[in-house]
Design a protein around this motif. Structure first.
Motif, PDB file in Angstrom:
ATOM      1  N   MET A   1       0.844  -1.181   0.000  1.00 33.19           N
ATOM      2  CA  MET A   1       0.000   0.000   0.000  1.00 33.19           C
ATOM      3  C   MET A   1       0.888   1.243   0.000  1.00 33.19           C
ATOM      4  N   PRO A   2       0.514   2.271  -0.745  1.00 32.21           N
ATOM      5  CA  PRO A   2       1.322   3.490  -0.769  1.00 32.21           C
ATOM      6  C   PRO A   2       1.472   4.102   0.614  1.00 32.21           C
ATOM      7  N   ALA A   3       2.584   4.819   0.818  1.00 33.54           N
ATOM      8  CA  ALA A   3       2.835   5.468   2.104  1.00 33.54           C
ATOM      9  C   ALA A   3       1.736   6.475   2.436  1.00 33.54           C
ATOM     10  N   ARG A   4       1.270   7.166   1.426  1.00 33.82           N
ATOM     11  CA  ARG A   4       0.165   8.109   1.592  1.00 33.82           C
ATOM     12  C   ARG A   4      -0.835   7.827   0.491  1.00 33.82           C
ATOM     13  N   LEU A   5      -2.053   8.223   0.707  1.00 29.80           N
ATOM     14  CA  LEU A   5      -3.085   7.998  -0.294  1.00 29.80           C
ATOM     15  C   LEU A   5      -2.740   8.653  -1.621  1.00 29.80           C
ATOM     16  N   THR A   6      -2.015   9.769  -1.592  1.00 28.37           N
ATOM     17  CA  THR A   6      -1.710  10.487  -2.824  1.00 28.37           C
ATOM     18  C   THR A   6      -0.520   9.906  -3.577  1.00 28.37           C
ATOM     19  N   ASP A   7       0.191   8.932  -3.008  1.00 30.23           N
ATOM     20  CA  ASP A   7       1.326   8.318  -3.690  1.00 30.23           C
ATOM     21  C   ASP A   7       0.846   7.216  -4.629  1.00 30.23           C
ATOM     22  N   LEU A   8       1.295   7.282  -5.869  1.00 28.82           N
ATOM     23  CA  LEU A   8       0.996   6.237  -6.847  1.00 28.82           C
ATOM     24  C   LEU A   8       2.317   5.803  -7.472  1.00 28.82           C
ATOM     25  N   PRO A   9       3.110   5.037  -6.730  1.00 28.28           N
ATOM     26  CA  PRO A   9       4.463   4.737  -7.190  1.00 28.28           C
ATOM     27  C   PRO A   9       4.531   3.948  -8.501  1.00 28.28           C
ATOM     28  N   ASP A  10       3.501   3.181  -8.826  1.00 29.47           N
ATOM     29  CA  ASP A  10       3.532   2.387 -10.062  1.00 29.47           C
ATOM     30  C   ASP A  10       2.941   3.131 -11.253  1.00 29.47           C
ATOM     31  N   ALA A  11       2.500   4.354 -11.041  1.00 30.57           N
ATOM     32  CA  ALA A  11       1.864   5.124 -12.115  1.00 30.57           C
ATOM     33  C   ALA A  11       2.914   5.888 -12.926  1.00 30.57           C
ATOM     34  N   PRO A  12       2.659   6.062 -14.217  1.00 26.93           N
ATOM     35  CA  PRO A  12       3.549   6.881 -15.040  1.00 26.93           C
ATOM     36  C   PRO A  12       3.541   8.340 -14.570  1.00 26.93           C
ATOM     37  N   GLU A  13       4.571   9.083 -14.953  1.00 30.64           N
ATOM     38  CA  GLU A  13       4.698  10.482 -14.544  1.00 30.64           C
ATOM     39  C   GLU A  13       3.467  11.307 -14.901  1.00 30.64           C
ATOM     40  N   GLN A  14       2.909  11.117 -16.097  1.00 34.83           N
ATOM     41  CA  GLN A  14       1.721  11.883 -16.501  1.00 34.83           C
ATOM     42  C   GLN A  14       0.561  11.650 -15.541  1.00 34.83           C
ATOM     43  N   VAL A  15       0.400  10.431 -15.091  1.00 31.13           N
ATOM     44  CA  VAL A  15      -0.690  10.086 -14.176  1.00 31.13           C
ATOM     45  C   VAL A  15      -0.456  10.725 -12.812  1.00 31.13           C
ATOM     46  N   ARG A  16       0.775  10.637 -12.312  1.00 32.23           N
ATOM     47  CA  ARG A  16       1.084  11.244 -11.007  1.00 32.23           C
ATOM     48  C   ARG A  16       0.904  12.758 -11.056  1.00 32.23           C
ATOM     49  N   ARG A  17       1.311  13.364 -12.166  1.00 33.95           N
ATOM     50  CA  ARG A  17       1.169  14.816 -12.317  1.00 33.95           C
ATOM     51  C   ARG A  17      -0.312  15.209 -12.320  1.00 33.95           C
ATOM     52  N   PHE A  18      -1.128  14.481 -13.085  1.00 39.44           N
ATOM     53  CA  PHE A  18      -2.561  14.778 -13.161  1.00 39.44           C
ATOM     54  C   PHE A  18      -3.232  14.546 -11.810  1.00 39.44           C
ATOM     55  N   GLN A  19      -2.884  13.451 -11.168  1.00 36.73           N
ATOM     56  CA  GLN A  19      -3.476  13.127  -9.873  1.00 36.73           C
ATOM     57  C   GLN A  19      -3.134  14.213  -8.846  1.00 36.73           C
ATOM     58  N   HIS A  20      -1.896  14.687  -8.859  1.00 35.92           N
ATOM     59  CA  HIS A  20      -1.508  15.737  -7.915  1.00 35.92           C
ATOM     60  C   HIS A  20      -2.313  17.012  -8.161  1.00 35.92           C
ATOM     61  N   ALA A  21      -2.489  17.367  -9.402  1.00 34.89           N
ATOM     62  CA  ALA A  21      -3.256  18.580  -9.724  1.00 34.89           C
ATOM     63  C   ALA A  21      -4.678  18.487  -9.192  1.00 34.89           C
ATOM     64  N   TYR A  22      -5.223  17.294  -9.175  1.00 38.15           N
ATOM     65  CA  TYR A  22      -6.617  17.115  -8.771  1.00 38.15           C
ATOM     66  C   TYR A  22      -6.804  16.773  -7.302  1.00 38.15           C
ATOM     67  N   THR A  23      -5.750  16.884  -6.511  1.00 37.94           N
ATOM     68  CA  THR A  23      -5.910  16.619  -5.079  1.00 37.94           C
ATOM     69  C   THR A  23      -6.166  17.885  -4.278  1.00 37.94           C
ATOM     70  N   ALA A  24      -6.219  19.037  -4.929  1.00 38.11           N
ATOM     71  CA  ALA A  24      -6.504  20.293  -4.223  1.00 38.11           C
ATOM     72  C   ALA A  24      -7.628  21.025  -4.937  1.00 38.11           C
ATOM     73  N   VAL A  25      -8.639  21.380  -4.189  1.00 33.92           N
ATOM     74  CA  VAL A  25      -9.798  22.072  -4.752  1.00 33.92           C
ATOM     75  C   VAL A  25      -9.380  23.366  -5.436  1.00 33.92           C
ATOM     76  N   SER A  26      -8.444  24.098  -4.844  1.00 30.94           N
ATOM     77  CA  SER A  26      -8.028  25.374  -5.438  1.00 30.94           C
ATOM     78  C   SER A  26      -7.377  25.163  -6.806  1.00 30.94           C
ATOM     79  N   ARG A  27      -6.547  24.139  -6.954  1.00 27.79           N
ATOM     80  CA  ARG A  27      -5.918  23.873  -8.264  1.00 27.79           C
ATOM     81  C   ARG A  27      -6.976  23.501  -9.287  1.00 27.79           C
ATOM     82  N   VAL A  28      -7.930  22.673  -8.908  1.00 29.17           N
ATOM     83  CA  VAL A  28      -8.994  22.269  -9.824  1.00 29.17           C
ATOM     84  C   VAL A  28      -9.832  23.485 -10.227  1.00 29.17           C
TER      85      VAL A  28
END
Length: 113
Positions: A1-28
């Protein structure tokens, strides 16, 4: 299991970048505003979205770092790109957002059996 819910270690960079952008209401909210309403300055985003100035600045800097937002300095300034003075105009990079969204959708729907 990832260390934090927002960590996706097996995901490609594009996926991690998109996921990070969508973890904050202000960024969205800011990204959606720029995509749907077009270029804006920080003060306009803060007013329209009812987000504090420092929060807008932080979110924009993170979106710029992800490649989702670009900016144009005011013509009258000699500031560097690091400064982003009052009057800087921000624009969504629709192509990068859509490419990362497509990569995310492909990754989410991969058959992992």
């Amino acid at each position: 299991m990832p260390a934090r819910l927002t960590d996706l270690p097996d995901a490609p960079e594009q996926v991690r970048r998109f996921q990070h952008a969508y973890t904050a209401v202000s960024r969205v909210a800011i990204l959606r505003d720029l995509l749907t309403r077009g270029p804006a300055q920080r003060v306009d985003l803060a007013r329209r979205l009812d987000i504090t100035g420092p929060s807008v600045r932080k979110a924009l800097n993170e979106l710029i770092g992800a490649g989702y937002v670009t900016f144009r300095l005011p013509a009258h300034t000699s500031a560097t790109s690091q400064d982003q003075p009052h009057g800087t105009t921000y624009t969504a990079n629709r192509e990068q957002v859509m490419a990362d969204l497509a990569a995310t959708m492909a990754w989410l729907s991969e058959d992992r059996r």
